[in-house]
Enzyme design. Sequence first.
Site, PDB file in Angstrom:
ATOM      1  CB  ALA A  66      -0.971  -0.039   1.176  1.00  0.00           C
ATOM      2  CB  SER A  67       0.589   4.463   1.854  1.00  0.00           C
ATOM      3  OG  SER A  67      -0.648   4.854   1.324  1.00  0.00           O
ATOM      4  N   GLY A  68       3.191   2.189   1.716  1.00  0.00           N
ATOM      5  CA  GLY A  68       4.609   2.024   1.999  1.00  0.00           C
ATOM      6  C   GLY A  68       5.491   2.381   0.827  1.00  0.00           C
TER       7      GLY A  68
END
Length: 326
Positions: free
Chosen positions: A53-55
């Site tokens: 995801a936003s990682g």
Amino acid sequence: MPEGHIDKIAEETGFSGVVWIDRDGQIEFAKAYGLANRTYHVPNTVDTRFGIASGSKGFTALAVLSLVRDGALGLDTTARSLLGKDLPLIADDVTIEHLLTHTSGIGDYLDEEVNTDITDYFIGAAHELTTTEAFLPLLDGHPTKFRAGERFAYCNGGFVVLALLAERAGGAGYHDLVRERVLRPAGMTRTDFLRSDELPADAAVGYLPLDGVNRSNIFHLPVLATGDGGIHTTAADISTFWRALFAGDIVDSVEEVVRPRCAVPEESLRYGLGFWLHESTDTVILAGYDAGASFKSTHDPHTGTTRTVLSNTSPGAWPIARALAL
């Protein structure tokens, strides 16, 4: 933390994923739990690839900053100078730095300040989102929330705009820019942008509860990730990434990347250029949460200690991450 305690949390929460702790590349703990594919009962392993995801916003930031290093962009470059007539509601004074620090004030196609449920469908025709340019209709039509530079407000759309600007300045597609400018110099051989409708055998399917059963996230996320998150990676590659970043293998000015630019008191954190920062130490953080994915990794540059939790469910990573004080 003793292995038995992590095992206990994993059992109590039904954790599905990988926990990894190392110091300067020497593994202190690495263990997989649960299933990568529930239909075929394929177990997760420590080598399983997970969507983070936003990682992967940090990878977008580094691709952009490598273009800044090469003179193709500047932190003061305005988005408008490359957007032309596209996305007319983005203010003319919004810069690359504003977008990297979530201080642009632009309207967000996926606004996390709005009360929504992780099982909601946000993006419409997920199968059409294979390029950054394909996101233009989703990014358009969202009014400005505040003046550029006024305050911090987490903005997913801002990182899709960054991917678009990187493409236009760098003369290549976003995925290739990240591969050539981040993944390859970092030595991340198991990390890539994977289509959700043709995941390889070593990648975990993301799951979330729908209508009383666990289903895959294939209709909830873009079929191919772009600037705001969703790349697939392994725990070992994340560890490799942190070491490469602080060795200067990706960009020269690591100190500028992790220099605090914004306080985010509501999260008890600070923010640099695409990276979360501990509120009082030099620990750097990547984190991601989305339908069928949760991820958190921290790196202490002084001790070289990396702690990573990856999961193929939305809530999966957080109980163990909290126990590890991530």
